[in-house]
Design an enzyme around this catalytic site. Structure first.
Site: not given
Length: 437
Positions: A25-26, A100, A124, A322, A344
């Site tokens: 996904k990222n 985002r 998110d 994640d 983070m």
């Protein structure tokens, strides 16, 4: 896909079989943004068919790019005729706010057309996620920007981006991606120091080089970029999603399931397998596959001096944030105790109240730290009703529900659909009892 929806989960079943992770996904959000850097066709393979990716494809289509869906996992994007005025439309503002990843459209549009605009992006709700790294990096390369507080829109313009030395003030993946996409067509040399070096950034860099960019230092935190005049089209295949792979490892362990995860690109997983092994999970490596061995018990390793294990997130090559919530859920049925330190993001541990309601022994120390006291399978979790707050917490709750005794109801599964392709269908194929309402 549903816009909200509910999963009804009957827990307590052991799963078995093979599963293939979706494309990352990222990485997808970076790669699709980069298609705007050329007017030639870019073929993207192994693309996940998920909400966030489809929203970005819709934004590209609205901008005038030709988006051709060859099959569910393959798309060809040709950004030859871009309607720059679309970025000012109500439709674009509404849609870009919901994802985002839309922030990474700025650099390609600036390079191609000298101007771009962006509403404050969404994503998110996991704490403060500043845009400063993006804005200051683009400004250093010669972009001017201002913020329209009434419309909540950033506007950018430049006559020509010019290379420079940029010391990134934080190791931001999307910030590095944006600056890198700006630098490849900027005039002269750009040096990016303290750059993120995640596998997804490495993939973006290799893709850009295949398009004609000149990037050195790939995989390190020091990138050297020689600007070129134009980029051409290419074919790019995306990595399997490392977050899905970690999710399946945790799911198999806590449910005592025999699951083989296929084609994982083990060479790109970093410390992820080793971190789950520290929780006592037995993994077998079969070529490029990972088999999670079903165990009656898995025992947390202590530090060599006898201290309680601490798992914390860090920029790559550290443990990805994640997967913190996945590892935390997995530890619930381990033998031993673990301190999880989410450095983070400050809101990613707030879902643990639902796990406590299910019977987990967790002490939430503060917004960043939680201690899990493993149940060692002495008592199962119990099914409850809960709501998915974000992508990763949502899947963590799903994993907990699959391991629980009784039935759980998970609302707002749209959050899960944003990052996991047909997760219910794929898990049902392994024997999971999940119904989507």
């Amino acid at each position: 896909m549903t816009t909200n929806g509910t999963f009804i989960v009957e827990g307590g079943h052991q799963l078995s079989g093979q599963i293939i992770p979706q494309g990352a996904k990222n990485e997808a959000l970076q790669i699709l943004s980069a298609t705007l850097l050329t007017e030639e066709p870019v073929l993207v393979q192994n693309l996940p068919d998920i909400e966030d990716v489809n929203k970005l494809l819709s934004l590209l289509n609205g901008l005038g790019a030709e988006v051709e869906r060859i099959d569910r996992q393959t798309v060809r994007v040709t950004a030859a005729n871009i309607d720059l005025d679309y970025v000012l439309s109500a439709d674009y503002v509404r849609d870009a706010q919901r994802i985002r990843g839309s922030v990474m459209l700025i650099a390609p549009l600036l390079n191609r057309y000298g101007r771009a605009s962006l509403p404050k992006p969404g994503g998110d709700k996991i704490g403060r996620r500043r845009l400063d790294t993006h804005l200051l990096g683009l400004q250093a390369l010669g972009a001017n920007f201002n913020f329209d507080s009434e419309r909540n829109i950033y506007a950018f313009e430049t006559e020509r981006l010019k290379g420079t030395f940029i010391h990134m003030e934080e190791i931001s993946v999307t910030g590095t991606a944006n600056v890198l996409m700006a630098a490849v067509l900027a005039e002269g040399e750009t040096i990016i120091y303290n750059a993120a070096c995640e596998p997804y950034l490495q993939q973006l860099s290799h893709m850009l080089n295949s398009m004609g960019a000149r990037i050195e230092g790939i995989g390190s935190n020091l990138l050297k970029v020689q600007g070129v005049d134009r980029l051409s089209g290419c074919t790019h295949r995306m990595l399997p999603d490392m977050i899905e792979i970690g999710s399946f490892i945790g799911l198999a362990a806590i449910t005592q399931s025999d699951i083989t995860i296929k084609d994982v690109r083990l060479d790109m997983l970093g410390v992820i397998p080793r971190t789950f092994e520290k929780l006592g999970i037995q993994l077998e490596y079969q070529g490029d596959d990972i088999r999670v061995v079903p165990q009656d018990n898995y025992e947390v390793q202590n530090f060599l001096d006898g201290g309680i294990l601490t798992i914390y997130d860090a920029p790559w090559p550290g443990f990805t944030p994640d997967l913190m919530s996945i590892a935390l859920v997995t530890a619930i049925q381990a033998r031993g105790s673990v301190l999880f330190h989410q450095k983070m993001f400050e809101s990613r541990l707030f879902f643990v109240d639902k796990l406590i309601d299910m019977g987990a022994q967790i002490i939430l120390c503060d917004p960043h730290r939680a201690t899990v006291i493993g149940l060692d399978r002495r008592t199962p979790l119990r099914g409850i009703r809960m709501t998915s707050p974000d992508i990763r917490a949502g899947v963590s709750l799903l994993i907990a529900a699959l391991s629980a005794e009784g039935t759980s109801r998970i609302d707002n599964i749209y959050q899960i659909d944003r990052g996991y392709q047909n997760i219910d269908t794929r898990l049902r194929a392994l024997g999971a009892q999940i119904v989507r309402e």
